[in-house]
Each structure stands twice: as structure tokens, then as C-alpha cells.
Design a protein around this motif. Sequence first.
Motif, PDB file in Angstrom:
ATOM      1  N   LYS A   1       0.810  -1.212   0.000  1.00  0.00           N
ATOM      2  CA  LYS A   1       0.000   0.000   0.000  1.00  0.00           C
ATOM      3  C   LYS A   1       0.851   1.274   0.000  1.00  0.00           C
ATOM      4  O   LYS A   1       0.473   2.290  -0.606  1.00  0.00           O
ATOM      5  N   TYR A   2       1.967   1.257   0.718  1.00  0.00           N
ATOM      6  CA  TYR A   2       2.785   2.474   0.769  1.00  0.00           C
ATOM      7  C   TYR A   2       3.444   2.736  -0.583  1.00  0.00           C
ATOM      8  O   TYR A   2       3.478   3.872  -1.054  1.00  0.00           O
ATOM      9  N   LEU A   3       3.938   1.681  -1.222  1.00  0.00           N
ATOM     10  CA  LEU A   3       4.500   1.840  -2.564  1.00  0.00           C
ATOM     11  C   LEU A   3       3.445   2.381  -3.515  1.00  0.00           C
ATOM     12  O   LEU A   3       3.728   3.254  -4.347  1.00  0.00           O
ATOM     13  N   GLU A   4       2.225   1.891  -3.399  1.00  0.00           N
ATOM     14  CA  GLU A   4       1.138   2.386  -4.255  1.00  0.00           C
ATOM     15  C   GLU A   4       0.908   3.872  -4.035  1.00  0.00           C
ATOM     16  O   GLU A   4       0.724   4.636  -4.993  1.00  0.00           O
TER      17      GLU A   4
ATOM     18  N   LEU B   1       3.661   5.776  -5.780  1.00  0.00           N
ATOM     19  CA  LEU B   1       3.427   5.849  -7.220  1.00  0.00           C
ATOM     20  C   LEU B   1       2.382   6.910  -7.559  1.00  0.00           C
ATOM     21  O   LEU B   1       2.557   7.711  -8.491  1.00  0.00           O
ATOM     22  N   LYS B   2       1.305   6.930  -6.801  1.00  0.00           N
ATOM     23  CA  LYS B   2       0.243   7.904  -7.058  1.00  0.00           C
ATOM     24  C   LYS B   2       0.741   9.329  -6.839  1.00  0.00           C
ATOM     25  O   LYS B   2       0.379  10.246  -7.594  1.00  0.00           O
ATOM     26  N   GLU B   3       1.571   9.529  -5.836  1.00  0.00           N
ATOM     27  CA  GLU B   3       2.093  10.868  -5.576  1.00  0.00           C
ATOM     28  C   GLU B   3       3.068  11.299  -6.666  1.00  0.00           C
ATOM     29  O   GLU B   3       3.085  12.468  -7.061  1.00  0.00           O
TER      30      GLU B   3
ATOM     31  N   TYR C   1       6.940  16.410  -2.663  1.00  0.00           N
ATOM     32  CA  TYR C   1       6.611  14.995  -2.845  1.00  0.00           C
ATOM     33  C   TYR C   1       6.207  14.413  -1.494  1.00  0.00           C
ATOM     34  O   TYR C   1       7.029  14.277  -0.588  1.00  0.00           O
ATOM     35  N   ASN C   2       4.931  14.082  -1.356  1.00  0.00           N
ATOM     36  CA  ASN C   2       4.401  13.639  -0.072  1.00  0.00           C
ATOM     37  C   ASN C   2       3.368  12.527  -0.280  1.00  0.00           C
ATOM     38  O   ASN C   2       2.193  12.805  -0.548  1.00  0.00           O
ATOM     39  N   PRO C   3       3.775  11.262  -0.141  1.00  0.00           N
ATOM     40  CA  PRO C   3       2.834  10.146  -0.341  1.00  0.00           C
ATOM     41  C   PRO C   3       1.628  10.177   0.589  1.00  0.00           C
ATOM     42  O   PRO C   3       0.604   9.542   0.288  1.00  0.00           O
ATOM     43  N   ASP C   4       1.711  10.925   1.680  1.00  0.00           N
ATOM     44  CA  ASP C   4       0.561  11.017   2.589  1.00  0.00           C
ATOM     45  C   ASP C   4      -0.615  11.748   1.964  1.00  0.00           C
ATOM     46  O   ASP C   4      -1.724  11.728   2.509  1.00  0.00           O
TER      47      ASP C   4
ATOM     48  N   GLY D   1      -6.929   1.198 -19.597  1.00  0.00           N
ATOM     49  CA  GLY D   1      -5.809   0.373 -19.168  1.00  0.00           C
ATOM     50  C   GLY D   1      -5.142   0.819 -17.881  1.00  0.00           C
ATOM     51  O   GLY D   1      -3.987   0.471 -17.636  1.00  0.00           O
ATOM     52  N   GLN D   2      -5.862   1.565 -17.028  1.00  0.00           N
ATOM     53  CA  GLN D   2      -5.199   2.106 -15.841  1.00  0.00           C
ATOM     54  C   GLN D   2      -4.759   1.030 -14.865  1.00  0.00           C
ATOM     55  O   GLN D   2      -3.709   1.159 -14.221  1.00  0.00           O
ATOM     56  N   LYS D   3      -5.517  -0.059 -14.715  1.00  0.00           N
ATOM     57  CA  LYS D   3      -5.088  -1.154 -13.847  1.00  0.00           C
ATOM     58  C   LYS D   3      -3.838  -1.824 -14.406  1.00  0.00           C
ATOM     59  O   LYS D   3      -2.912  -2.197 -13.669  1.00  0.00           O
ATOM     60  N   PHE D   4      -3.824  -2.009 -15.709  1.00  0.00           N
ATOM     61  CA  PHE D   4      -2.653  -2.564 -16.394  1.00  0.00           C
ATOM     62  C   PHE D   4      -1.426  -1.716 -16.059  1.00  0.00           C
ATOM     63  O   PHE D   4      -0.370  -2.241 -15.682  1.00  0.00           O
ATOM     64  N   ALA D   5      -1.558  -0.399 -16.199  1.00  0.00           N
ATOM     65  CA  ALA D   5      -0.436   0.507 -15.947  1.00  0.00           C
ATOM     66  C   ALA D   5       0.030   0.438 -14.503  1.00  0.00           C
ATOM     67  O   ALA D   5       1.243   0.358 -14.231  1.00  0.00           O
ATOM     68  N   MET D   6      -0.905   0.464 -13.561  1.00  0.00           N
ATOM     69  CA  MET D   6      -0.536   0.431 -12.147  1.00  0.00           C
ATOM     70  C   MET D   6       0.175  -0.872 -11.794  1.00  0.00           C
ATOM     71  O   MET D   6       1.184  -0.866 -11.075  1.00  0.00           O
ATOM     72  N   TYR D   7      -0.303  -1.998 -12.294  1.00  0.00           N
ATOM     73  CA  TYR D   7       0.330  -3.282 -11.989  1.00  0.00           C
ATOM     74  C   TYR D   7       1.740  -3.345 -12.573  1.00  0.00           C
ATOM     75  O   TYR D   7       2.674  -3.856 -11.940  1.00  0.00           O
ATOM     76  N   GLU D   8       1.890  -2.852 -13.794  1.00  0.00           N
ATOM     77  CA  GLU D   8       3.217  -2.853 -14.414  1.00  0.00           C
ATOM     78  C   GLU D   8       4.188  -1.978 -13.617  1.00  0.00           C
ATOM     79  O   GLU D   8       5.328  -2.379 -13.335  1.00  0.00           O
ATOM     80  N   GLU D   9       3.743  -0.782 -13.255  1.00  0.00           N
ATOM     81  CA  GLU D   9       4.623   0.150 -12.541  1.00  0.00           C
ATOM     82  C   GLU D   9       4.980  -0.382 -11.157  1.00  0.00           C
ATOM     83  O   GLU D   9       6.133  -0.284 -10.713  1.00  0.00           O
ATOM     84  N   LEU D  10       4.016  -0.965 -10.467  1.00  0.00           N
ATOM     85  CA  LEU D  10       4.294  -1.551  -9.157  1.00  0.00           C
ATOM     86  C   LEU D  10       5.319  -2.683  -9.271  1.00  0.00           C
ATOM     87  O   LEU D  10       6.263  -2.764  -8.475  1.00  0.00           O
ATOM     88  N   THR D  11       5.138  -3.539 -10.272  1.00  0.00           N
ATOM     89  CA  THR D  11       6.044  -4.675 -10.432  1.00  0.00           C
ATOM     90  C   THR D  11       7.471  -4.219 -10.686  1.00  0.00           C
ATOM     91  O   THR D  11       8.428  -4.715 -10.062  1.00  0.00           O
ATOM     92  N   MET D  12       7.629  -3.258 -11.596  1.00  0.00           N
ATOM     93  CA  MET D  12       8.978  -2.787 -11.907  1.00  0.00           C
ATOM     94  C   MET D  12       9.620  -2.087 -10.717  1.00  0.00           C
ATOM     95  O   MET D  12      10.810  -2.272 -10.435  1.00  0.00           O
TER      96      MET D  12
END
Length: 454
Positions: free
Chosen positions: A312-315, A318-320, A372-375, A402-413
Motif C-alpha cells: 500500500k505504501y509503494l502504491e 506511485l500515485k504521488e 513529494y508527499n505520499p501522505d 488500461g489504468q489497472k494494467f499501468a498500475m500493476y506494471e509500474e508496481l512490479t517494476m
Amino acid sequence: MTQVPTDPFDFIDYLQILKDKALEAGEEVIRIFIGTKMYVIPITGEALKPIVESNTELKKGVDYDFFEKWLGLGLLISTDDKWRYRRKMLTPSFHFNMLEGFVEIFDRESRIFVNLLEKHANTGEMVDLSPRIKNAALDIICATAMGIDLNAQGDPHQPYVESVEKFSVIGWTYNMNPAYWVETIWYLFGYGFETERTLKVLKGFTHKVIKERAEAFDDMKKNGQTFEKKRLAFLDMLLNMKDENQLTFEDIREEVDTFMFEGHDTTSSGISWTCWCMATHPEIQELVYKEIYDRFGDSDREVTLEDLKELKYLERCLKEAMRLFPPVPMVQRVLREDLKMGNKIVPKNAMVVIAPIVLHHNKNVFPDSMTYNPDNFLSEKISERHSYSYVPFSAGPRNCIGQKFAMYEELTMMIWILRRYKLSTTYKVHDNRPGNEAILRPKLGIPVKLERRN
């Protein structure tokens, strides 16, 4: 009237200055002119709401005309009944079960990526991750879209690899310089011929792949065989739908090329900027690493879909990163009718620009908008702001399929990068200016030092 900068980096700065002045004056939209074209940009979530929630104002703006040469009237550019039909037809392709099969490809190419970086670790040299990330993303999109191994990571100077990047640059040059809208001038300066050469490579490559894949697909059907559903590439899904949905060869090419265009540059931008934010914020990077380590330990095991749901924190990080540096800085619609946005009536035929790069830096919504503040993505923070204040994948009926596709790819990398290396740089986060093309490009690239984690 102030001249709009044609340099992609100056253009972003120009928009931010206009936005800040408008907010101080209590305005909710800004406007600019490029040649005779008027562009209206909502700068608050409330002003954006009428355009993203409309079921009729779905027509893409004229700046997409240039990209139609490559993408045809695929899902990105088509409108009205054709867009609705294609959207409904393609939505199952991005179903959770299909994405699960793609995660295996994300994992495989991410592992290749970090292995190739090994020779740069602990050398003290600066390495630009940006082109390397782009090649990894291109390998991922070729495998998931077309079912082929391009090996851009091993051979980054292939004509197709270079042409993908070149076309976006040419498109920006065309759309930002009214003189080039005159065909004679466009060809006089050589851009017309360069566009033709680039398109020949792009379309020729896809045509060859689709032809070979379609022939293999037909042979399998004759022999009573089917592709393993979990591992279907996007092209295979389209070939499966071909007869039922009456898709022509050109229909299939449009959608494959659209997926290639939208799914490679955007994810590579998101990953690149997240790496940059990690390198410039070592304390946040260590918190992410701890979360990853708690999940994976010292193992070298694959990344699974279950892992992606737990980090969740990595997510949030990424969003920030996508808030500060949205991969798609702006998209465009052209109005069919007058539309009230904020306290202004925007006339029909005006271009409305949905600009995350502007919305995400509204100081009334994000008080420290340049920090840059993930909070910012804690649930209580999200609930306090307008739902359209943060739109990295656009919003409403025409949001990114394709937003789920993008998020999963970015999280994995990002998992693979950070479990293997510590990133550092001598720069500050905003020393690297973002520039607007089809995607948000870092002016400096992503120059970092790599230190092995273990």
C-alpha cells in the motif's frame, strides 16, 4: 497576447504561471491561443466535472488528427457509436483475470531490467534510467499487446524502437507550430517526409506481426486448438473476437497500435518519475524498501498479483509521483455545444484541455503542491478533496481503460528495482524539469547512482 512557448519544458512552466494567477483572481479556467485555436483549461475539479461527466462531449480535439495517421480511429481517437462499441468490446480484455496473466510478463521483463543494470551497481557512475525503463516497457507492451519478444532491452537501436519515440516528438512539433499546419511548409522543412518514413516502420512492423499471428491463429482453429486463455496477448483477444464483432484487419491494427502507443510511453514515464522521486527522497525510499523487504525478504522469487495488492505504501508513492509528474500531462476534447465550466461559458468548437499537470498543482487542494508527499493519498486526505482534483488517467466515461494494467506494471517494476538497488542522486527533485509531449518527459533523464541492496 502573450506568445505561447513552443519548447515543451517552457510550456509547462507557462501553464503553471497562468494557473497560479487565475487561482489568485478566483478563476476556475484559463485559456490560451495557438494560432487561431482556442484552448480552455479547467484548473479545479469542479470546473472539470462538466466535461469528464458528459456522455455527449466525447470528441477528441484536433491535435489528435496527427496521431490518426498512425493509430487510425482506434479507441483513443474514435467517437460516438464507434467509440462506444469498441469500448464495450475491449473492456473484458482488461478484466482482472486477464491482467493476472500479464503480471507474469511484467515480472519477467522487470527481472531482465534489473539484471542488465548490475554492471552499473557500486561503480559510483551516474546512469540514466529513463531510456532503459522505456525499452523494458516496450518489451512488456510487445509481449502483452502482440505476443512477441521484441528484445528492446537487448537491442535498443531497432528501427521500431526508435520510430515509436520519434513519432511523439514529431507530433508535438507539428501541433505547437501553426506554420507547419501548411502542408508545403511541413514538407519543405523535411518533417512531412520524416513522418512518412516513421509511419512506414511503425505500421509495417505491426502489419507483419498481425499477419503472422492471424495465420497461426487460423491454423490452430483448423486443428481444434485454442490459445491458453490466461496468457492471451491483446492481439489474440482481438483475433478471438474477430468473427463475432466483425473486425477487419485494419480494425485490429488500429487497436493494437493504440494499445502500443498508450501502454508503453505512459508506463515508462510513470516508472521513471517514481524512480526520480525515490532517488531524491532517500528517507521515503527506505520506507518503501522496508515494506518490500517485509513482503519478500532476501528472496529472489517472482512478483505475484497478491503482492501488488499488499504494498500500500509503494502504491501511494506511485500515485504521488503521478500527481507531481502525471505521465499524460494533458488530453483534449472539442466541444460540440456551449458548456458551462466554473463561472464561464465555453463556446462550442473550443478545445477543452483536461490537464492533470495543471490540476495536480492547485495550491488550494494540495497546499504544498510542489512537495513529494505520499501522505496525500491517505484515505482521509483523499476524502477531503474533489474527486476530479486528481486525474492521472482522466475520468468519467472516457477514462483510461488500461489504468489497472499501468498500475500493476509500474508496481512490479518498482518492486524489482528497489529490492535490488538503492537509488541516489546529487540533484533535487525539481532540478529535473518536466516537458510536455505526448507524455511527460524528464529534461535530465533519470540520472542516478545504483548501490546493491545485498
